[in-house]
Design an enzyme around this catalytic site. Structure first.
Site, PDB file in Angstrom:
ATOM      1  N   ASP A  35       0.852  -1.182   0.000  1.00 60.58           N
ATOM      2  CA  ASP A  35       0.000   0.000   0.000  1.00 60.58           C
ATOM      3  C   ASP A  35       0.894   1.241   0.000  1.00 60.58           C
ATOM      4  O   ASP A  35       2.000   1.215   0.561  1.00 60.58           O
ATOM      5  CB  ASP A  35      -0.885   0.007   1.254  1.00 60.58           C
ATOM      6  CG  ASP A  35      -2.092   0.923   1.097  1.00 60.58           C
ATOM      7  OD1 ASP A  35      -3.224   0.409   1.149  1.00 60.58           O
ATOM      8  OD2 ASP A  35      -1.914   2.150   0.907  1.00 60.58           O
ATOM      9  N   TYR A 151     -13.793   9.870 -10.963  1.00 59.42           N
ATOM     10  CA  TYR A 151     -13.660   8.535 -10.362  1.00 59.42           C
ATOM     11  C   TYR A 151     -14.315   7.436 -11.211  1.00 59.42           C
ATOM     12  O   TYR A 151     -13.734   6.373 -11.454  1.00 59.42           O
ATOM     13  CB  TYR A 151     -14.276   8.578  -8.964  1.00 59.42           C
ATOM     14  CG  TYR A 151     -14.237   7.298  -8.197  1.00 59.42           C
ATOM     15  CD1 TYR A 151     -13.055   6.846  -7.627  1.00 59.42           C
ATOM     16  CD2 TYR A 151     -15.396   6.540  -8.025  1.00 59.42           C
ATOM     17  CE1 TYR A 151     -13.035   5.668  -6.905  1.00 59.42           C
ATOM     18  CE2 TYR A 151     -15.377   5.358  -7.305  1.00 59.42           C
ATOM     19  CZ  TYR A 151     -14.193   4.922  -6.749  1.00 59.42           C
ATOM     20  OH  TYR A 151     -14.164   3.748  -6.032  1.00 59.42           O
TER      21      TYR A 151
HETATM   22  O1  GDC Z   1     -20.628   9.304  -0.004  1.00 60.15           O
HETATM   23  P1  GDC Z   1     -21.690   8.369  -0.393  1.00 60.15           P
HETATM   24  O2  GDC Z   1     -21.889   7.167   0.460  1.00 60.15           O
HETATM   25  O3  GDC Z   1     -21.394   7.961  -1.890  1.00 60.15           O
HETATM   26  O4  GDC Z   1     -23.040   9.201  -0.418  1.00 60.15           O
HETATM   27  C1  GDC Z   1     -24.298   8.611  -0.582  1.00 60.15           C
HETATM   28  C2  GDC Z   1     -25.358   9.703  -0.448  1.00 60.15           C
HETATM   29  O5  GDC Z   1     -25.433  10.090   0.928  1.00 60.15           O
HETATM   30  C3  GDC Z   1     -25.044  10.966  -1.252  1.00 60.15           C
HETATM   31  O6  GDC Z   1     -26.202  11.422  -1.908  1.00 60.15           O
HETATM   32  C4  GDC Z   1     -24.629  11.962  -0.174  1.00 60.15           C
HETATM   33  O7  GDC Z   1     -24.947  13.306  -0.505  1.00 60.15           O
HETATM   34  C5  GDC Z   1     -25.490  11.497   0.995  1.00 60.15           C
HETATM   35  N1  GDC Z   1     -25.029  11.972   2.306  1.00 60.15           N
HETATM   36  C6  GDC Z   1     -25.784  12.599   3.242  1.00 60.15           C
HETATM   37  N2  GDC Z   1     -25.048  12.975   4.297  1.00 60.15           N
HETATM   38  C7  GDC Z   1     -22.568  12.626   4.771  1.00 60.15           C
HETATM   39  O8  GDC Z   1     -22.476  13.160   5.874  1.00 60.15           O
HETATM   40  C8  GDC Z   1     -23.777  12.533   4.042  1.00 60.15           C
HETATM   41  N3  GDC Z   1     -21.460  12.067   4.190  1.00 60.15           N
HETATM   42  C9  GDC Z   1     -21.520  11.428   2.965  1.00 60.15           C
HETATM   43  N4  GDC Z   1     -20.403  10.878   2.464  1.00 60.15           N
HETATM   44  N5  GDC Z   1     -22.667  11.356   2.251  1.00 60.15           N
HETATM   45  C10 GDC Z   1     -23.778  11.900   2.779  1.00 60.15           C
HETATM   46  C11 GDC Z   1     -20.119   6.101  -3.730  1.00 60.15           C
HETATM   47  C12 GDC Z   1     -18.723   6.622  -3.988  1.00 60.15           C
HETATM   48  C13 GDC Z   1     -17.770   5.573  -3.567  1.00 60.15           C
HETATM   49  C14 GDC Z   1     -18.115   4.197  -4.145  1.00 60.15           C
HETATM   50  C15 GDC Z   1     -19.606   3.905  -4.120  1.00 60.15           C
HETATM   51  C16 GDC Z   1     -20.048   2.741  -4.958  1.00 60.15           C
HETATM   52  O9  GDC Z   1     -21.045   7.036  -4.120  1.00 60.15           O
HETATM   53  O10 GDC Z   1     -18.500   7.794  -3.284  1.00 60.15           O
HETATM   54  O11 GDC Z   1     -16.458   5.913  -3.833  1.00 60.15           O
HETATM   55  O12 GDC Z   1     -17.576   4.000  -5.423  1.00 60.15           O
HETATM   56  O13 GDC Z   1     -20.365   4.987  -4.490  1.00 60.15           O
HETATM   57  O14 GDC Z   1     -21.418   2.559  -4.821  1.00 60.15           O
HETATM   58  P2  GDC Z   1     -22.239   7.429  -3.165  1.00 60.15           P
HETATM   59  O15 GDC Z   1     -23.085   6.251  -2.814  1.00 60.15           O
HETATM   60  O16 GDC Z   1     -22.935   8.566  -3.827  1.00 60.15           O
END
Ligand code: GDC
Length: 336
Positions: A35, A151
Protein backbone atom coordinates in the site's frame (compact mmCIF):
# COMPACT_ATOMS: atom_id res chain seq x y z
CA UNK A 1 -9.31 -20.82 -3.54
CA UNK A 2 -6.32 -23.11 -3.99
CA UNK A 3 -4.29 -22.95 -0.74
CA UNK A 4 -1.00 -23.37 -2.56
CA UNK A 5 -1.28 -20.07 -4.42
CA UNK A 6 0.53 -16.97 -3.23
CA UNK A 7 -1.64 -13.89 -3.45
CA UNK A 8 -0.68 -10.25 -3.90
CA UNK A 9 -3.12 -7.71 -2.45
CA UNK A 10 -2.57 -4.14 -3.59
CA UNK A 11 -4.17 -1.39 -1.51
CA UNK A 12 -3.75 -3.73 1.45
CA UNK A 13 -3.95 -0.98 4.07
CA UNK A 14 -7.41 -0.01 2.89
CA UNK A 15 -10.86 -0.93 4.15
CA UNK A 16 -12.03 -3.81 1.93
CA UNK A 17 -8.53 -5.20 1.36
CA UNK A 18 -7.94 -5.59 5.12
CA UNK A 19 -11.04 -7.78 5.45
CA UNK A 20 -10.09 -9.69 2.29
CA UNK A 21 -6.59 -10.49 3.55
CA UNK A 22 -8.03 -11.80 6.82
CA UNK A 23 -10.21 -14.27 4.88
CA UNK A 24 -7.41 -15.31 2.53
CA UNK A 25 -5.12 -16.00 5.49
CA UNK A 26 -7.85 -18.10 7.14
CA UNK A 27 -7.93 -20.12 3.93
CA UNK A 28 -4.23 -20.87 4.39
CA UNK A 29 -2.74 -18.88 1.49
CA UNK A 30 0.50 -16.92 1.59
CA UNK A 31 -0.08 -13.19 1.15
CA UNK A 32 2.09 -10.38 -0.16
CA UNK A 33 0.54 -7.01 0.73
CA UNK A 34 1.39 -3.48 -0.34
CA UNK A 35 0.00 0.00 0.00
CA UNK A 36 1.15 3.57 -0.62
CA UNK A 37 0.33 4.36 3.01
CA UNK A 38 2.95 4.02 5.75
CA UNK A 39 2.40 1.29 8.34
CA UNK A 40 0.65 3.47 10.91
CA UNK A 41 -2.19 4.28 8.50
CA UNK A 42 -3.15 0.73 7.56
CA UNK A 43 -6.60 -0.20 8.88
CA UNK A 44 -5.56 -3.81 9.46
CA UNK A 45 -2.04 -5.15 9.51
CA UNK A 46 -1.32 -8.89 9.81
CA UNK A 47 1.97 -10.30 11.11
CA UNK A 48 2.16 -13.43 8.99
CA UNK A 49 2.14 -11.46 5.73
CA UNK A 50 4.95 -10.02 3.59
CA UNK A 51 3.98 -6.38 4.00
CA UNK A 52 5.31 -3.56 1.83
CA UNK A 53 4.50 -0.22 3.43
CA UNK A 54 4.72 3.14 1.59
CA UNK A 55 4.93 1.42 -1.78
CA UNK A 56 3.49 3.41 -4.69
CA UNK A 57 2.01 1.11 -7.31
CA UNK A 58 1.75 3.94 -9.82
CA UNK A 59 5.47 3.17 -10.28
CA UNK A 60 5.86 0.19 -12.62
CA UNK A 61 9.15 -0.93 -11.06
CA UNK A 62 7.27 -1.59 -7.80
CA UNK A 63 4.61 -3.51 -9.72
CA UNK A 64 7.29 -5.63 -11.39
CA UNK A 65 8.96 -6.34 -8.06
CA UNK A 66 5.89 -7.61 -6.19
CA UNK A 67 4.24 -9.53 -9.03
CA UNK A 68 7.45 -11.48 -9.52
CA UNK A 69 6.73 -14.12 -6.89
CA UNK A 70 2.96 -14.49 -6.74
CA UNK A 71 0.26 -16.47 -8.56
CA UNK A 72 -2.77 -14.21 -8.15
CA UNK A 73 -3.25 -10.42 -7.94
CA UNK A 74 -6.05 -8.51 -6.21
CA UNK A 75 -6.01 -4.85 -7.23
CA UNK A 76 -7.96 -3.17 -4.42
CA UNK A 77 -6.02 0.10 -4.67
CA UNK A 78 -7.29 3.51 -5.71
CA UNK A 79 -7.38 7.03 -4.40
CA UNK A 80 -11.00 7.25 -3.31
CA UNK A 81 -13.65 8.17 -0.81
CA UNK A 82 -17.30 9.05 -0.48
CA UNK A 83 -19.04 11.79 -2.47
CA UNK A 84 -17.31 14.51 -0.46
CA UNK A 85 -13.95 13.30 -1.75
CA UNK A 86 -14.60 12.09 -5.29
CA UNK A 87 -16.61 15.14 -6.32
CA UNK A 88 -13.78 17.50 -5.30
CA UNK A 89 -10.72 15.44 -6.32
CA UNK A 90 -11.37 14.26 -9.86
CA UNK A 91 -7.78 14.56 -11.09
CA UNK A 92 -6.53 12.62 -8.05
CA UNK A 93 -9.11 9.90 -8.64
CA UNK A 94 -8.24 9.55 -12.32
CA UNK A 95 -4.55 9.01 -11.57
CA UNK A 96 -5.42 5.60 -10.13
CA UNK A 97 -5.48 4.51 -13.77
CA UNK A 98 -1.70 4.27 -13.47
CA UNK A 99 -1.99 1.63 -10.75
CA UNK A 100 -4.22 -0.62 -12.82
CA UNK A 101 -2.27 -0.06 -16.03
CA UNK A 102 1.15 -0.78 -14.54
CA UNK A 103 -0.11 -3.69 -12.48
CA UNK A 104 -1.67 -5.30 -15.56
CA UNK A 105 1.52 -4.84 -17.58
CA UNK A 106 3.61 -6.32 -14.73
CA UNK A 107 1.10 -9.17 -14.30
CA UNK A 108 1.44 -9.98 -17.98
CA UNK A 109 5.25 -9.87 -17.86
CA UNK A 110 5.38 -12.06 -14.76
CA UNK A 111 2.74 -14.48 -16.06
CA UNK A 112 0.19 -13.99 -13.29
CA UNK A 113 -2.53 -16.66 -13.38
CA UNK A 114 -5.51 -14.51 -12.36
CA UNK A 115 -6.13 -10.79 -11.82
CA UNK A 116 -8.93 -9.15 -9.83
CA UNK A 117 -10.00 -5.53 -10.31
CA UNK A 118 -12.23 -3.72 -7.81
CA UNK A 119 -14.52 -1.49 -9.84
CA UNK A 120 -17.46 0.54 -8.63
CA UNK A 121 -21.14 1.33 -9.13
CA UNK A 122 -19.82 4.77 -10.11
CA UNK A 123 -19.05 3.19 -13.52
CA UNK A 124 -22.79 3.25 -14.37
CA UNK A 125 -24.37 5.73 -16.76
CA UNK A 126 -25.55 8.64 -14.60
CA UNK A 127 -28.62 9.40 -16.75
CA UNK A 128 -30.03 6.01 -15.62
CA UNK A 129 -29.83 7.15 -11.98
CA UNK A 130 -31.70 10.45 -12.08
CA UNK A 131 -34.80 9.36 -10.14
CA UNK A 132 -35.17 8.58 -6.45
CA UNK A 133 -36.34 4.98 -6.91
CA UNK A 134 -34.80 3.17 -9.84
CA UNK A 135 -34.84 -0.44 -10.93
CA UNK A 136 -31.60 -2.17 -9.98
CA UNK A 137 -28.74 -1.38 -12.35
CA UNK A 138 -27.89 -4.32 -14.56
CA UNK A 139 -24.32 -4.82 -15.72
CA UNK A 140 -25.16 -3.65 -19.27
CA UNK A 141 -26.39 -0.29 -17.87
CA UNK A 142 -22.79 0.96 -17.81
CA UNK A 143 -23.20 1.66 -21.53
CA UNK A 144 -23.53 3.95 -23.38
CA UNK A 145 -20.70 5.31 -21.27
CA UNK A 146 -21.50 8.33 -19.09
CA UNK A 147 -20.16 7.41 -15.65
CA UNK A 148 -19.59 9.54 -12.55
CA UNK A 149 -17.16 12.28 -13.58
CA UNK A 150 -13.52 11.60 -12.62
CA UNK A 151 -13.66 8.54 -10.36
CA UNK A 152 -16.28 6.67 -12.43
CA UNK A 153 -14.46 7.29 -15.72
CA UNK A 154 -11.27 5.86 -14.26
CA UNK A 155 -13.13 2.74 -13.11
CA UNK A 156 -14.86 2.20 -16.45
CA UNK A 157 -11.64 2.74 -18.39
CA UNK A 158 -9.74 0.35 -16.11
CA UNK A 159 -12.46 -2.32 -16.45
CA UNK A 160 -12.01 -2.08 -20.19
CA UNK A 161 -8.27 -2.31 -19.92
CA UNK A 162 -8.73 -5.59 -17.99
CA UNK A 163 -11.03 -6.83 -20.73
CA UNK A 164 -8.44 -6.14 -23.42
CA UNK A 165 -5.63 -7.76 -21.45
CA UNK A 166 -7.86 -10.83 -21.29
CA UNK A 167 -8.76 -10.72 -25.00
CA UNK A 168 -5.31 -9.87 -26.33
CA UNK A 169 -2.96 -11.59 -23.84
CA UNK A 170 -5.16 -14.23 -22.23
CA UNK A 171 -4.80 -12.96 -18.65
CA UNK A 172 -7.71 -14.29 -16.59
CA UNK A 173 -9.50 -11.23 -15.18
CA UNK A 174 -12.30 -10.90 -12.64
CA UNK A 175 -14.06 -7.55 -12.19
CA UNK A 176 -16.46 -6.59 -9.39
CA UNK A 177 -18.61 -3.46 -9.35
CA UNK A 178 -18.95 -2.71 -5.66
CA UNK A 179 -22.10 -0.96 -4.43
CA UNK A 180 -21.30 1.22 -1.43
CA UNK A 181 -19.50 -1.25 0.88
CA UNK A 182 -19.55 -0.42 4.60
CA UNK A 183 -18.46 -1.95 7.90
CA UNK A 184 -15.81 -1.80 10.64
CA UNK A 185 -12.20 -0.79 9.93
CA UNK A 186 -13.24 1.86 7.45
CA UNK A 187 -13.04 5.65 7.25
CA UNK A 188 -15.64 7.46 9.32
CA UNK A 189 -14.16 10.94 9.55
CA UNK A 190 -11.82 13.35 7.79
CA UNK A 191 -13.53 13.85 4.40
CA UNK A 192 -13.27 10.47 2.68
CA UNK A 193 -16.02 8.71 4.60
CA UNK A 194 -19.10 7.37 2.81
CA UNK A 195 -22.65 7.91 4.01
CA UNK A 196 -23.11 4.88 6.34
CA UNK A 197 -19.98 5.65 8.41
CA UNK A 198 -20.47 9.43 8.22
CA UNK A 199 -24.04 9.22 9.48
CA UNK A 200 -23.15 6.77 12.26
CA UNK A 201 -20.47 9.23 13.40
CA UNK A 202 -22.86 12.19 13.25
CA UNK A 203 -25.51 10.38 15.30
CA UNK A 204 -22.88 9.31 17.87
CA UNK A 205 -21.62 12.91 18.11
CA UNK A 206 -25.17 14.24 18.49
CA UNK A 207 -25.86 11.72 21.24
CA UNK A 208 -22.65 12.61 23.07
CA UNK A 209 -23.29 16.34 22.89
CA UNK A 210 -27.04 16.07 23.36
CA UNK A 211 -27.25 18.14 20.20
CA UNK A 212 -30.63 17.15 18.76
CA UNK A 213 -29.64 18.04 15.18
CA UNK A 214 -27.41 16.45 12.53
CA UNK A 215 -26.20 17.75 9.16
CA UNK A 216 -27.34 15.70 6.18
CA UNK A 217 -26.12 16.28 2.64
CA UNK A 218 -28.97 16.82 0.19
CA UNK A 219 -32.66 16.45 0.94
CA UNK A 220 -32.17 12.89 2.23
CA UNK A 221 -34.56 11.41 -0.34
CA UNK A 222 -31.70 10.18 -2.54
CA UNK A 223 -31.45 6.36 -2.46
CA UNK A 224 -28.69 3.75 -2.42
CA UNK A 225 -28.08 0.09 -1.72
CA UNK A 226 -25.32 -0.73 0.77
CA UNK A 227 -23.41 -3.97 1.27
CA UNK A 228 -21.71 -5.14 4.47
CA UNK A 229 -18.01 -5.79 4.02
CA UNK A 230 -18.06 -9.52 4.97
CA UNK A 231 -20.67 -10.12 2.27
CA UNK A 232 -18.52 -8.16 -0.16
CA UNK A 233 -15.52 -10.39 0.58
CA UNK A 234 -17.63 -13.52 0.14
CA UNK A 235 -18.95 -12.30 -3.23
CA UNK A 236 -15.45 -11.26 -4.29
CA UNK A 237 -13.92 -14.67 -3.56
CA UNK A 238 -16.76 -16.50 -5.29
CA UNK A 239 -16.35 -14.27 -8.33
CA UNK A 240 -12.61 -14.86 -8.27
CA UNK A 241 -13.16 -18.64 -8.28
CA UNK A 242 -15.69 -18.45 -11.12
CA UNK A 243 -15.06 -18.45 -14.85
CA UNK A 244 -16.64 -15.03 -15.37
CA UNK A 245 -14.39 -12.38 -16.92
CA UNK A 246 -17.20 -9.81 -17.34
CA UNK A 247 -17.87 -7.07 -14.75
CA UNK A 248 -20.33 -8.18 -12.08
CA UNK A 249 -22.34 -6.27 -9.47
CA UNK A 250 -21.46 -7.11 -5.89
CA UNK A 251 -24.18 -5.39 -3.92
CA UNK A 252 -27.47 -5.71 -2.08
CA UNK A 253 -30.94 -4.80 -3.29
CA UNK A 254 -32.20 -3.31 -0.02
CA UNK A 255 -32.73 0.14 -1.47
CA UNK A 256 -33.18 2.88 1.14
CA UNK A 257 -33.23 6.63 1.15
CA UNK A 258 -30.61 8.43 3.21
CA UNK A 259 -33.41 9.59 5.55
CA UNK A 260 -34.49 5.97 6.04
CA UNK A 261 -30.92 4.94 6.79
CA UNK A 262 -30.67 7.70 9.41
CA UNK A 263 -33.83 6.33 11.06
CA UNK A 264 -32.22 2.88 11.27
CA UNK A 265 -29.08 4.40 12.82
CA UNK A 266 -31.16 6.41 15.29
CA UNK A 267 -32.89 3.17 16.38
CA UNK A 268 -29.53 1.48 16.88
CA UNK A 269 -28.25 4.42 18.93
CA UNK A 270 -31.31 4.50 21.15
CA UNK A 271 -32.17 8.11 20.36
CA UNK A 272 -34.95 9.31 18.12
CA UNK A 273 -36.35 12.36 16.40
CA UNK A 274 -33.06 14.02 15.60
CA UNK A 275 -33.68 17.14 13.54
CA UNK A 276 -32.05 16.99 10.13
CA UNK A 277 -30.28 20.01 8.77
CA UNK A 278 -30.46 19.23 5.05
CA UNK A 279 -27.48 20.85 3.32
CA UNK A 280 -28.50 21.16 -0.31
CA UNK A 281 -25.16 22.60 -1.47
CA UNK A 282 -23.10 19.55 -0.37
CA UNK A 283 -22.00 16.75 -2.77
CA UNK A 284 -24.97 14.55 -3.58
CA UNK A 285 -23.96 12.28 -6.48
CA UNK A 286 -26.71 10.46 -8.34
CA UNK A 287 -30.32 10.74 -7.24
CA UNK A 288 -31.04 7.03 -6.98
CA UNK A 289 -28.85 3.93 -7.20
CA UNK A 290 -29.63 0.27 -6.69
CA UNK A 291 -27.88 -2.96 -7.60
CA UNK A 292 -29.49 -5.69 -9.68
CA UNK A 293 -27.90 -8.93 -8.48
CA UNK A 294 -29.37 -11.47 -10.92
CA UNK A 295 -26.06 -12.00 -12.69
CA UNK A 296 -24.25 -12.84 -9.41
CA UNK A 297 -27.11 -15.15 -8.36
CA UNK A 298 -26.96 -16.97 -11.67
CA UNK A 299 -23.20 -17.28 -12.07
CA UNK A 300 -22.06 -17.54 -8.46
CA UNK A 301 -25.21 -19.01 -6.94
CA UNK A 302 -24.76 -16.37 -4.27
CA UNK A 303 -26.63 -13.47 -2.74
CA UNK A 304 -26.04 -11.31 0.34
CA UNK A 305 -27.82 -12.28 3.55
CA UNK A 306 -27.19 -9.55 6.09
CA UNK A 307 -29.85 -6.86 6.47
CA UNK A 308 -28.81 -3.21 6.50
CA UNK A 309 -29.95 -2.95 10.12
CA UNK A 310 -27.70 -5.82 11.21
CA UNK A 311 -24.70 -4.50 9.27
CA UNK A 312 -25.19 -0.96 10.53
CA UNK A 313 -25.44 -2.24 14.11
CA UNK A 314 -21.98 -3.82 13.81
CA UNK A 315 -20.58 -0.73 12.10
CA UNK A 316 -22.12 1.67 14.62
CA UNK A 317 -20.65 -0.29 17.56
CA UNK A 318 -17.19 -0.28 15.99
CA UNK A 319 -17.25 3.47 15.26
CA UNK A 320 -18.65 4.28 18.72
CA UNK A 321 -15.90 2.23 20.29
CA UNK A 322 -13.21 3.92 18.17
CA UNK A 323 -14.54 7.38 19.05
CA UNK A 324 -14.54 6.72 22.78
CA UNK A 325 -11.49 4.47 23.04
CA UNK A 326 -8.59 5.86 25.01
CA UNK A 327 -5.67 6.40 22.65
CA UNK A 328 -7.87 5.99 19.59
CA UNK A 329 -5.89 7.20 16.63
CA UNK A 330 -8.54 8.99 14.59
CA UNK A 331 -5.91 10.26 12.17
CA UNK A 332 -5.20 6.65 11.15
CA UNK A 333 -8.53 6.71 9.43
CA UNK A 334 -8.22 10.08 7.78
CA UNK A 335 -4.81 9.92 6.08
CA UNK A 336 -5.00 10.00 2.28
O1 GDC B 1 -20.63 9.30 0.00
P1 GDC B 1 -21.69 8.37 -0.39
O2 GDC B 1 -21.89 7.17 0.46
O3 GDC B 1 -21.39 7.96 -1.89
O4 GDC B 1 -23.04 9.20 -0.42
C1 GDC B 1 -24.30 8.61 -0.58
C2 GDC B 1 -25.36 9.70 -0.45
O5 GDC B 1 -25.43 10.09 0.93
C3 GDC B 1 -25.04 10.97 -1.25
O6 GDC B 1 -26.20 11.42 -1.91
C4 GDC B 1 -24.63 11.96 -0.17
O7 GDC B 1 -24.95 13.31 -0.51
C5 GDC B 1 -25.49 11.50 1.00
N1 GDC B 1 -25.03 11.97 2.31
C6 GDC B 1 -25.78 12.60 3.24
N2 GDC B 1 -25.05 12.98 4.30
C7 GDC B 1 -22.57 12.63 4.77
O8 GDC B 1 -22.48 13.16 5.87
C8 GDC B 1 -23.78 12.53 4.04
N3 GDC B 1 -21.46 12.07 4.19
C9 GDC B 1 -21.52 11.43 2.97
N4 GDC B 1 -20.40 10.88 2.46
N5 GDC B 1 -22.67 11.36 2.25
C10 GDC B 1 -23.78 11.90 2.78
C11 GDC B 1 -20.12 6.10 -3.73
C12 GDC B 1 -18.72 6.62 -3.99
C13 GDC B 1 -17.77 5.57 -3.57
C14 GDC B 1 -18.11 4.20 -4.15
C15 GDC B 1 -19.61 3.90 -4.12
C16 GDC B 1 -20.05 2.74 -4.96
O9 GDC B 1 -21.04 7.04 -4.12
O10 GDC B 1 -18.50 7.79 -3.28
O11 GDC B 1 -16.46 5.91 -3.83
O12 GDC B 1 -17.58 4.00 -5.42
O13 GDC B 1 -20.37 4.99 -4.49
O14 GDC B 1 -21.42 2.56 -4.82
P2 GDC B 1 -22.24 7.43 -3.16
O15 GDC B 1 -23.08 6.25 -2.81
O16 GDC B 1 -22.93 8.57 -3.83
Amino acid sequence: MDKNKTILVVGAGGFIAGHLIKRILENGNKVVACDIKPKEFWFQDFDNVENHYSMDMKDISNCMKVTNKVNYVFNMACNMGGMGFIENNKAECMQSVLINTNLLIASKENKIEKYFFSSSACAYNISKQDKVFIEGLKEEDAYPADPEDGYGWEKLFSERMCRHFFEDYGIQVRIARYHNIYGPYGTYDGGREKAPAALCRKVIEAKKKNAGTIDVWGDGNQTRTFLYVDECVEGTLRLFDSNCSDPMNIGSDEQVSINQMIEIIENISGISNLKKNHQLDKPKGVRGRSSNNDFAKKVLNWSYKMSLKEGLTKTFKWIENEMTREGSNISRFTKS
